[in-house]
Each structure stands twice: as structure tokens, then as C-alpha cells.
Design a protein around this motif. Structure first.
Motif, PDB file in Angstrom:
ATOM      1  N   ALA A 525       0.835  -1.298  -0.206  1.00  0.00           N
ATOM      2  CA  ALA A 525       0.171  -0.006   0.004  1.00  0.00           C
ATOM      3  C   ALA A 525       0.946   1.251  -0.126  1.00  0.00           C
ATOM      4  O   ALA A 525       1.688   1.463   0.971  1.00  0.00           O
ATOM      5  N   ALA A 526       0.550   1.949  -1.039  1.00  0.00           N
ATOM      6  CA  ALA A 526       1.376   3.334  -1.149  1.00  0.00           C
ATOM      7  C   ALA A 526       0.614   4.396  -0.570  1.00  0.00           C
ATOM      8  O   ALA A 526      -0.645   4.543  -0.807  1.00  0.00           O
ATOM      9  N   ILE A 527       1.073   5.216   0.299  1.00  0.00           N
ATOM     10  CA  ILE A 527       0.274   6.396   1.280  1.00  0.00           C
ATOM     11  C   ILE A 527       0.948   7.399   0.710  1.00  0.00           C
ATOM     12  O   ILE A 527       2.100   7.870   1.115  1.00  0.00           O
ATOM     13  N   PHE A 528       0.225   8.235   0.200  1.00  0.00           N
ATOM     14  CA  PHE A 528       0.718   9.594  -0.543  1.00  0.00           C
ATOM     15  C   PHE A 528       0.575  10.696   0.489  1.00  0.00           C
ATOM     16  O   PHE A 528      -0.596  10.956   0.828  1.00  0.00           O
ATOM     17  N   SER A 529       1.640  11.376   0.857  1.00  0.00           N
ATOM     18  CA  SER A 529       1.567  12.445   1.634  1.00  0.00           C
ATOM     19  C   SER A 529       2.191  13.725   0.857  1.00  0.00           C
ATOM     20  O   SER A 529       3.330  13.822   0.777  1.00  0.00           O
ATOM     21  N   PRO A 530       1.131  14.403   0.598  1.00  0.00           N
ATOM     22  CA  PRO A 530       1.652  15.524  -0.469  1.00  0.00           C
ATOM     23  C   PRO A 530       2.521  16.659   0.270  1.00  0.00           C
ATOM     24  O   PRO A 530       2.422  16.676   1.110  1.00  0.00           O
ATOM     25  N   LYS A 531       3.405  17.219  -0.519  1.00  0.00           N
ATOM     26  CA  LYS A 531       3.895  18.333  -0.486  1.00  0.00           C
ATOM     27  C   LYS A 531       3.132  19.647  -0.313  1.00  0.00           C
ATOM     28  O   LYS A 531       3.287  20.506   0.439  1.00  0.00           O
ATOM     29  N   ASN A 532       2.123  19.601  -1.243  1.00  0.00           N
ATOM     30  CA  ASN A 532       1.170  20.634  -1.239  1.00  0.00           C
ATOM     31  C   ASN A 532      -0.535  20.025  -1.346  1.00  0.00           C
ATOM     32  O   ASN A 532      -0.525  19.380  -2.407  1.00  0.00           O
ATOM     33  N   TYR A 533      -1.247  20.074  -0.389  1.00  0.00           N
ATOM     34  CA  TYR A 533      -2.559  19.438  -0.740  1.00  0.00           C
ATOM     35  C   TYR A 533      -3.494  20.001  -1.469  1.00  0.00           C
ATOM     36  O   TYR A 533      -4.442  19.772  -1.824  1.00  0.00           O
ATOM     37  N   ARG A 534      -3.027  21.307  -2.075  1.00  0.00           N
ATOM     38  CA  ARG A 534      -3.772  22.183  -3.009  1.00  0.00           C
ATOM     39  C   ARG A 534      -3.226  21.955  -4.564  1.00  0.00           C
ATOM     40  O   ARG A 534      -3.713  22.807  -5.415  1.00  0.00           O
ATOM     41  N   ASN A 535      -2.246  21.180  -4.687  1.00  0.00           N
ATOM     42  CA  ASN A 535      -1.621  21.003  -5.829  1.00  0.00           C
ATOM     43  C   ASN A 535      -2.284  19.930  -6.487  1.00  0.00           C
ATOM     44  O   ASN A 535      -1.814  18.656  -6.338  1.00  0.00           O
ATOM     45  N   THR A 536      -3.059  19.918  -7.315  1.00  0.00           N
ATOM     46  CA  THR A 536      -3.846  18.352  -7.716  1.00  0.00           C
ATOM     47  C   THR A 536      -2.643  17.723  -8.887  1.00  0.00           C
ATOM     48  O   THR A 536      -2.813  16.504  -9.123  1.00  0.00           O
ATOM     49  N   GLU A 538       0.180  17.051  -8.377  1.00  0.00           N
ATOM     50  CA  GLU A 538       0.968  16.010  -7.495  1.00  0.00           C
ATOM     51  C   GLU A 538      -0.018  14.678  -7.331  1.00  0.00           C
ATOM     52  O   GLU A 538       0.454  13.836  -7.239  1.00  0.00           O
ATOM     53  N   PHE A 539      -1.036  15.037  -6.959  1.00  0.00           N
ATOM     54  CA  PHE A 539      -2.138  14.074  -6.650  1.00  0.00           C
ATOM     55  C   PHE A 539      -2.056  12.952  -8.084  1.00  0.00           C
ATOM     56  O   PHE A 539      -2.244  11.924  -8.040  1.00  0.00           O
ATOM     57  N   ASP A 540      -2.351  13.802  -9.213  1.00  0.00           N
ATOM     58  CA  ASP A 540      -2.494  13.018 -10.272  1.00  0.00           C
ATOM     59  C   ASP A 540      -1.052  12.274 -10.588  1.00  0.00           C
ATOM     60  O   ASP A 540      -1.188  11.043 -11.146  1.00  0.00           O
ATOM     61  N   GLU A 541       0.095  12.933 -10.380  1.00  0.00           N
ATOM     62  CA  GLU A 541       1.328  11.985 -10.598  1.00  0.00           C
ATOM     63  C   GLU A 541       1.444  10.919  -9.697  1.00  0.00           C
ATOM     64  O   GLU A 541       1.972   9.746 -10.069  1.00  0.00           O
ATOM     65  N   PHE A 542       0.977  11.078  -8.564  1.00  0.00           N
ATOM     66  CA  PHE A 542       1.273   9.658  -7.415  1.00  0.00           C
ATOM     67  C   PHE A 542       0.283   8.755  -8.156  1.00  0.00           C
ATOM     68  O   PHE A 542       0.389   7.469  -8.127  1.00  0.00           O
ATOM     69  N   ILE A 543      -1.168   9.111  -8.336  1.00  0.00           N
ATOM     70  CA  ILE A 543      -2.103   8.198  -8.831  1.00  0.00           C
ATOM     71  C   ILE A 543      -1.540   7.361 -10.033  1.00  0.00           C
ATOM     72  O   ILE A 543      -1.652   6.064  -9.994  1.00  0.00           O
ATOM     73  N   LYS A 544      -0.900   7.998 -11.058  1.00  0.00           N
ATOM     74  CA  LYS A 544      -0.315   7.484 -12.342  1.00  0.00           C
ATOM     75  C   LYS A 544       0.752   6.291 -11.912  1.00  0.00           C
ATOM     76  O   LYS A 544       0.613   5.131 -12.241  1.00  0.00           O
ATOM     77  N   LYS A 545       1.653   6.789 -11.008  1.00  0.00           N
ATOM     78  CA  LYS A 545       2.810   5.927 -10.487  1.00  0.00           C
ATOM     79  C   LYS A 545       2.221   4.856  -9.761  1.00  0.00           C
ATOM     80  O   LYS A 545       2.853   3.576  -9.993  1.00  0.00           O
ATOM     81  N   ASP A 563     -11.608  22.021   8.818  1.00  0.00           N
ATOM     82  CA  ASP A 563     -12.708  21.874   8.065  1.00  0.00           C
ATOM     83  C   ASP A 563     -12.367  22.406   6.522  1.00  0.00           C
ATOM     84  O   ASP A 563     -12.574  21.656   5.743  1.00  0.00           O
ATOM     85  N   ALA A 564     -11.849  23.310   6.676  1.00  0.00           N
ATOM     86  CA  ALA A 564     -11.538  24.090   5.216  1.00  0.00           C
ATOM     87  C   ALA A 564     -10.385  23.259   4.634  1.00  0.00           C
ATOM     88  O   ALA A 564     -10.351  23.038   3.394  1.00  0.00           O
ATOM     89  N   ASP A 565      -9.318  22.656   5.285  1.00  0.00           N
ATOM     90  CA  ASP A 565      -8.420  21.788   4.865  1.00  0.00           C
ATOM     91  C   ASP A 565      -9.092  20.303   4.302  1.00  0.00           C
ATOM     92  O   ASP A 565      -8.704  19.910   3.013  1.00  0.00           O
ATOM     93  N   ILE A 566     -10.038  19.910   4.829  1.00  0.00           N
ATOM     94  CA  ILE A 566     -10.868  18.593   4.289  1.00  0.00           C
ATOM     95  C   ILE A 566     -11.678  19.016   3.011  1.00  0.00           C
ATOM     96  O   ILE A 566     -11.621  18.318   2.209  1.00  0.00           O
ATOM     97  N   ASP A 567     -12.341  20.121   2.981  1.00  0.00           N
ATOM     98  CA  ASP A 567     -12.962  20.686   1.881  1.00  0.00           C
ATOM     99  C   ASP A 567     -12.102  20.655   0.692  1.00  0.00           C
ATOM    100  O   ASP A 567     -12.488  20.362  -0.384  1.00  0.00           O
ATOM    101  N   ALA A 568     -10.940  21.014   0.861  1.00  0.00           N
ATOM    102  CA  ALA A 568     -10.033  21.321  -0.114  1.00  0.00           C
ATOM    103  C   ALA A 568      -9.447  20.267  -0.812  1.00  0.00           C
ATOM    104  O   ALA A 568      -9.377  20.140  -2.032  1.00  0.00           O
ATOM    105  N   VAL A 569      -9.520  18.954  -0.230  1.00  0.00           N
ATOM    106  CA  VAL A 569      -9.189  17.764  -0.716  1.00  0.00           C
ATOM    107  C   VAL A 569     -10.136  16.813  -0.960  1.00  0.00           C
ATOM    108  O   VAL A 569     -10.117  15.497  -1.515  1.00  0.00           O
TER     109      VAL A 569
END
Length: 744
Positions: A525-536, A538-545, A563-569
């Protein structure tokens, strides 16, 4: 009506809180207290203290707010029941799962969820409510807008005064990994109050980089009241009765709009003041949040060193303050402590100030701060709170004396066990009867003799009348204190749910993408801890990998998410197989959103009973035990992961260590925090709604090939990462962690 909630680490602080105007007091038992070093209270003396508080209309909450090991669960339930039967108005619990079981077994119990559970958003509040808690004690980092929203969901308690932990509530493991003393078990050695340097220009000198100033919300407490907060909490079970009394009186006068707030605040600063105070997180990070120059009690400035006595033995302090024997002082130069001393009337006398013993460290112009005001301590100790009692006496010749007492309990009538004879010389007078019943012995009564009705010429033996009064007042006190219906012990059932064996054998947490292909299979299981939670991107690259390597892919959610952090992701979460979360609030997030949950080490799973409750939640697919358990202790938790290699996160920080100086920030992804022994602790910066930081242990965890291994690889080199993935051992600094010893 908002509640002022005061701490009591011992009896002196307990009475100071009540006599200074607290609405409620919280205290700990000798077991399961997050302030293990405080004097605390035993079940034997708890009932007496609670009875006294209740007689004065003050509530008492008992803290059982530590993590509980497997062999301690039975004793924990016994302590909880004992505290409740002693009259506690509520129990403060850290382990949300044990709390759920207590509430199911004893529905009448009132439970408050400790700040150690890390409730900082609406999901945490909803979980607490679903599990039977009536109040949440919010994490100190909770933003104001979330506080207001949570207060609409459940009764809410916030900190308004006292020490601030650097780390997010319940997520500090630094003391545990440095010396085996767990803050989650009440034994923190406060390494955050030591000096460190950071490898950034302007921050590379040794100072108290992690030490925060004391919180003092002050008059802004009224904003919390407007937001719907129910209870204003003063931290300080390790502090003096003078501090407790001063803090309570300050907030009492603010809310009641009485008293002299300037004098109150002066008392508070003299009682305890670390770093000139901060408004804390709810009102934004201010310039005083970090107390980098002063560690410990600073006090209140009352003067400065004006000259050195010709003998060289004394320094003259120019001040209008008139000291008393035993007063303590701290001398500060350029924001740094230069020394201190205790005043004695044996020192030379002086006009316009006083002398302190001079050891050659003071200089003219140094500031002098009062840190121990003996007069203040005496003033707080002399305060008394009383409950009003009205009395109507009937004293008739040939009849037994009768007393009717009116109080908060209503009306009660008493008849003595003896008859008043006819006086042979001098009859009992009204003033003599009044004098007798105005004596309250040790009871906190403010007696008003409403009426004394005397018929004939009655005579009373003084000892008999005194005994009657004592019997009356003992019963009145008992009525005011109230009696708790005693609950019988029950066999607490936890359903016996078992966590299913996960579909993967290893898991790693990372913000990098260059992983070795040797771990590219469905057992990982790969658990992705972003450098920036608002940079989509980063998310896309990790999912492809992760799809290329056929990994299970999980999104890392730290314990501190607003609550604002959760709404963003929220929009990205469903691109993953589930979320790996460090905060128990994620249980409710996943239940409501239909997401799978990997309960991380931050859930602080410490015993099989809690694990069984967690396993009963439909959203849970995997879980990791606490980092603080030994290998032997964790082995009894079936089908759980344990941290078995890589970097060890020891702190989650809710503030910027650089004072939010965004204009000149180099925004590096990693820094190094170095202590006075030269140990280097990696400091990772990531971005959520704002920049946040994670602190890692100075040594990585020696990799293990154990089944159900959880690797945290965020700070390792490529070589170390490959070694961890294969279960080998790379060169470098490693520790066995707490695998052999666990924590005390």
C-alpha cells in the motif's frame, strides 16, 4: 451561562479555584492522569472534595485522559466507575473507544472527550456525539470559524489560559522516543522546552525554538461566548494555588464585568507568565506565539537595576514595589535571563526601591521581574466562598428546639432530641441563640438568622444546643453536596469484533515518486503525503505511479486538518482506494463519505479492547498500532500494522516556526532542527491551507521485515528507501525505537 473551568493539581489549588469563583474544577486521579507529576487525588479523598464543591454549587470533572495498555483496561474501568460513584459531574477521557464502551455500559455517565483526542473539525465533534460524549474539549489549534460551527453540534470547551503544547494534541512522541517517557501517558519530560537551532539564516542560533508562550485570551473570551462555547478552560494542574486563583478571578471579573482587570492581570502575570502571553491559534498566530528567549516563569516587570552597592554585594532595584521577605525576582537583559534572587528584609534599606543580593551577574539597566509575590499567595489563600443559608428558630419552654433551614435545596425542618426546661435564673436570649447558630464550624455557610421565636423562659444547656447546631449543619451540608446513586460494576462487553486481515502486507508513506520497482505489487500500500494538498498535479502524478506499480493507493491525512483543509481535498479523495488518517475524526469523515479508512499510528491504538471497537466500524480496512507500544505489547493486537522502518514522526506542528515571515521565506521542503547535544531532527514543511511542519526523530527506525510493516519513508535517501522496502539495513543512524521497552 458560560463556565469558568479551573485546574486542580492538589487540594490547595482545588480550594483556591472554588474560592476565587470557578464554576467547575477538573482534576486527576493518581492513575490515568495526563499530569502524572501533579499531587492528584485518590478515590478515597475524591468524595470529600467533590462534596465540598457541590455544597457551593461547583461542578467537578475527573480526568482519566491517558492511553491505556491491555493489562490496565480493567483497572481503568474500575477507576472510571469509582470516580463517578464518588460524585464526579463528568469524566474526561482520551481514548474515544473506551469512552464509547463506558457510555454503553453506564448510560447515565457524562463523558467529555479530552483535547488529547485531537478534535479540531466538525467530523471529530460528530464522532464524539455518536459515541455518547456530551462535550468535546477542542484542540488548541482549532480555528475560530470551526469552533463556532462545532458549538452548534455539541457542547464545546476551549482553552483560554495556560501552557500551550508545541505539538498538536495527542500527537507528540518526542519525549517518548528520547527517553521512554510518554506525554500520552502523563509522563512528558518537555523536550520542547529545550534550546534548538534551525538551519535557516536568522534561526541558526540556539534558542527555545519549540517553546510556546502561555495562552491568555483575556477579554476576547467574550468572542468565544458569542460563538456558543460552553466552557472556558484554564490549563495548569502543575501550577500553584496562587496561579489558579489569579487566573480564575481574572476571567470571573471579565465575564461578570466587575473588579479591577488591570490589577487582576498584574496578579496573573506575577503568578505565572511564560513569554508575555499569546492569544493563541483561534485568533491567528501572533508575534508572541513562540517564546524563544525566555523559558519558564517570567513574571511582571516592576523595575530595573539602577546601581550596584558600594560593597558589591547588592544591586539596587529602582521600583515603586515594596517587597516582602520571600518574594522572588528574575533579572532579564535583552530578552534573556541574567539571573535572579529572593528578597530579604536583612538586606540594606533604600529609598525609592530595594536591594537584591548581587552575584556579579547584574548590570545597570537590567529589567527586574517579580516571579513570586508572597502577598499574592496569601491573598488567594485567604479568599472564601460561602453558600447562603437562612434559619428560623423556635425555642419554647417545655418543647424541643426546632430549626427550619432554607437553602439551595429548598426547606428542611429539624427537631432536637432534648426538651428546653424552664429557666431557674436566666432564660436563653435571642442573641445567645443567634451566636450559637452563626457558628458554622468548617462548613462554607453564610448564615442569616431570619427569625428567632422564643416562648416562655426556656433554658438550654450550651453543649446540647451546640450539638443540635452541628447535627443540623451536617445534614444541611449533606443536602447541599447531594448524593450520587451508586452504580454497580458491570461486565463491559465490547462485541468481540476482529479486524480483518488486510489485503496488503506492507505500507509506506511518502511524498516522493522514485520508488524501487521491487515493491511494485499488490502486497504493498502506497500512502501519499503531498507536499502541497492544494496542488492537484501532485495527486495526479502519484495516482499514475501507483497504478503503474499496481500498488494500493491511499491518501495521507494528518491529525490536524481543519474543516477548510478537508473541503480542499474532498474532490481528490475518491481517486484513492481510501485514506490513511492520523486523527480519529476520520472515522466520521469516512463513514459519511463512504471512503475506506486505514487508521494510522496517530489513532494511538494501545489495547485490544479499543481495537475491537474500531474493528466494528464498517469503514475500517486496516489499522496501525501506536508507535509507543513495544513489540511484545503490539503483538497481542491482531492484524494490525506497526511502524517497522524509516523516519519516525514525533511532532505535528500547527504553527509556523519562522513566525509567518512569508515575505522572506525560502520555502524549503525540509530543514534540520538541532539540539544542544548536536542531534539533528528533520523538519518537513508541507502546505495545506497554510504552511505546516512535521518533526521527525533524530534517528530513523531500523528496518524490519516483519509482517504488517508500516514504513514511513519521507525523509530517507534513495538507498535507505530501497533498504527499507526490502527489509534490509542501510548505513546511517538507526534506532530500535521503543520495540523492546515501550513507554512507562
Amino acid at each position: 451561562m458560560c463556565e469558568i473551568l479551573a485546574p486542580a493539581g492538589d487540594s490547595a489549588a482545588f480550594y483556591a479555584a472554588i474560592n476565587s469563583g470557578a464554576d467547575a474544577v477538573y482534576l486527576g486521579l493518581t492513575d490515568f492522569s495526563a499530569r502524572r507529576s501533579a499531587a492528584n487525588f485518590s478515590l478515597e479523598n475524591l468524595r470529600t472534595h467533590i462534596g465540598y464543591a457541590h455544597a457551593l454549587g461547583v461542578r467537578v470533572y475527573v480526568a482519566l485522559n491517558t492511553l491505556v495498555k491491555d493489562g490496565e483496561v480493567g483497572r481503568f474501568f474500575e477507576s472510571a466507575l469509582g470516580a463517578w460513584n464518588a460524585g464526579a459531574d463528568a469524566l474526561i477521557i482520551q481514548d474515544v473507544f473506551l469512552g464509547k464502551l463506558l457510555k454503553e455500559a453506564y448510560p447515565g455517565m457524562v463523558l467529555h472527550l479530552s483535547t488529547q483526542a485531537g478534535v479540531c473539525n466538525l467530523y471529530g465533534a460528530r464522532l464524539a456525539k455518536r459515541y455518547g460524549f456530551s462535550r468535546v474539549i477542542l484542540a488548541r489549534e482549532t480555528p475560530f470559524e470551526s469552533i463556532a460551527a462545532i458549538a452548534k453540534e455539541i457542547e464545546t470547551e476551549v482553552f483560554v489560559q495556560g501552557a500551550l503544547c508545541t505539538c498538536f494534541s495527542g500527537q507528540c512522541y518526542l519525549s517518548a522516543f528520547i527517553g521512554g517517557n510518554s506525554g500520552n501517558r502523563g509522563a512528558c519530560k518537555q523536550p520542547c522546552r529545550k534550546r534548538y537551532s534551525i538551519d535557516r539564516n536568522g534561526f541558526d542560533g540556539l534558542s527555545y525554538k519549540l517553546s510556546l508562550s502561555d495562552l491568555c485570551v483575556g477579554v476576547d473570551v467574550e468572542k468565544f461566548a458569542e460563538a456558543g462555547v460552553s466552557s472556558f478552560k484554564i490549563e495548569g494542574r502543575m501550577r500553584s494555588a496562587a496561579y489558579v486563583g489569579s487566573a480564575v478571578r481574572y476571567y470571573r471579573d471579565i465575564l461578570d464585568k466587575t473588579g479591577d482587570l488591570r490589577a487582576d492581570f498584574s496578579d496573573l502575570k506575577r503568578a505565572y507568565n511564560r513569554g508575555d502571553y499569546t492569544k493563541g491559534y483561534a485568533f491567528g498566530q501572533d508575534k508572541n506565539l513562540v517564546s524563544s528567549a525566555i523559558q519558564g516563569h517570567k513574571g511582571e516587570k516592576i523595575g530595573e537595576i539602577a546601581k550596584i552597592h558600594k560593597s558589591g554585594k547588592y544591586a539596587f532595584v529602582r521600583s515603586s514595589y515594596v517587597p516582602s521577605d520571600g518574594d522572588g525576582f528574575k533579572v532579564i537583559r535583552d530578552r534573556n535571563e541574567a539571573g535572579g534572587g529572593t528578597y530579604s528584609s536583612a538586606f540594606p534599606k533604600a529609598y525609592g526601591g530595594f536591594y537584591l543580593a548581587h552575584g556579579g551577574k547584574f548590570r545597570v539597566g537590567d529589567g527586574v521581574y517579580l516571579t513570586l509575590d508572597t502577598a499574592l499567595s496569601a491573598k488567594v489563600a485567604e479568599r472564601r466562598k460561602f453558600t447562603p443559608v437562612r434559619i428560623f428558630l423556635k425555642l419554647a419552654e417545655g418543647k424541643a428546639p426546632c430549626a427550619t433551614v432554607f437553602g439551595r435545596f429548598g426547606e428542611r425542618e429539624y427537631t432536637a432530641g432534648f426538651v428546653l426546661e424552664r429557666a431557674k435564673t436566666r432564660a436563653l436570649s435571642e442573641s445567645e441563640a443567634a451566636d450559637c447558630f452563626l457558628k458554622t464550624d468548617a462548613y462554607p455557610f453564610a448564615v442569616c438568622i431570619e427569625k428567632i421565636e422564643i416562648t416562655g423562659a426556656p433554658f438550654a444547656v450550651k453543649s446540647l444546643l451546640n450539638a443540635f447546631r452541628r447535627d443540623v449543619y451536617a445534614d444541611v451540608f449533606k443536602a447541599l453536596a447531594g448524593e450520587r446513586e451508586v452504580l454497580s460494576p458491570k461486565e463491559i462487553s465490547f462485541g468481540g469484533a476482529v479486524l480483518a486481515r488486510p489485503t496488503f502486507q506492507k505500507a509506506f508513506i511518502s511524498d516522493e515518486f522514485g520508488f524501487s520497482e521491487t515493491i511494485g505489487d499488490r502486497s504493498v500500500a502506497a500512502i501519499f503525503s503531498p507536499k502541497n494538498y492544494r496542488n492537484t498535479e501532485e495527486f495526479d502524478e502519484f495516482i499514475k505511479k501507483s497504478e503503474y506499480y499496481a500498488w494500493h493507493k491511499w491518501l495521507y491525512l494528518p491529525a490536524f486538518m481543519t474543516d477548510a483543509d478537508i473541503d480542499a481535498v474532498r474532490g481528490c479523495m475518491h481517486s484513492f482506494d481510501g485514506v490513511y488518517a492520523e486523527g480519529v475524526w476520520a472515522l466520521e469523515l469516512c463513514r459519511e463519505s463512504g471512503m475506506a479508512l486505514f487508521a494510522g499510528t496517530g489513532f494511538n491504538l494501545f489495547n485490544g479492547v479499543s481495537l475491537s471497537v474500531l474493528a466494528g466500524e464498517n469503514a475500517v480496512r486496516a489499522a496501525a498500532c501506536s508507535k509507543e507500544l513495544s513489540a511484545k505489547e503490539s503483538s497481542v493486537l491482531k492484524n494490525v500494522f506497526r511502524l517497522s522502518g524509516g523516519a519516525i514522526k514525533v511532532m505535528e506542528l500547527g504553527h509556523c516556526l519562522f513566525g509567518k515571515r512569508c515575505f522572506d521565506c525560502d520555502r524549503r521542503p525540509q530543514y534540520i532542527l538541532t539540539d544542544e547535544q548536536g542531534r539533528a531532527f528533520p523538519l518537513r514543511r508541507y502546505e495545506n491551507s497554510v504552511c505546516r511542519f512535521e518533526l521527525f526523530n533524530c534517528a530513523g527506525l531500523a528496518p524490519s521485515a516483519a509482517d504488517f510493516a508500516l514504513f514511513d519513508l519521507r525523509t530517507l535517501s534513495d538507498e535507505e528507501r530501497r533498504a527499507c522496502a526490502g527489509g534490509g539495513r542501510a548505513g546511517g543512524s538507526y534506532t530500535a525505537g521503543l520495540a523492546s521497552s515501550g513507554v512507562s
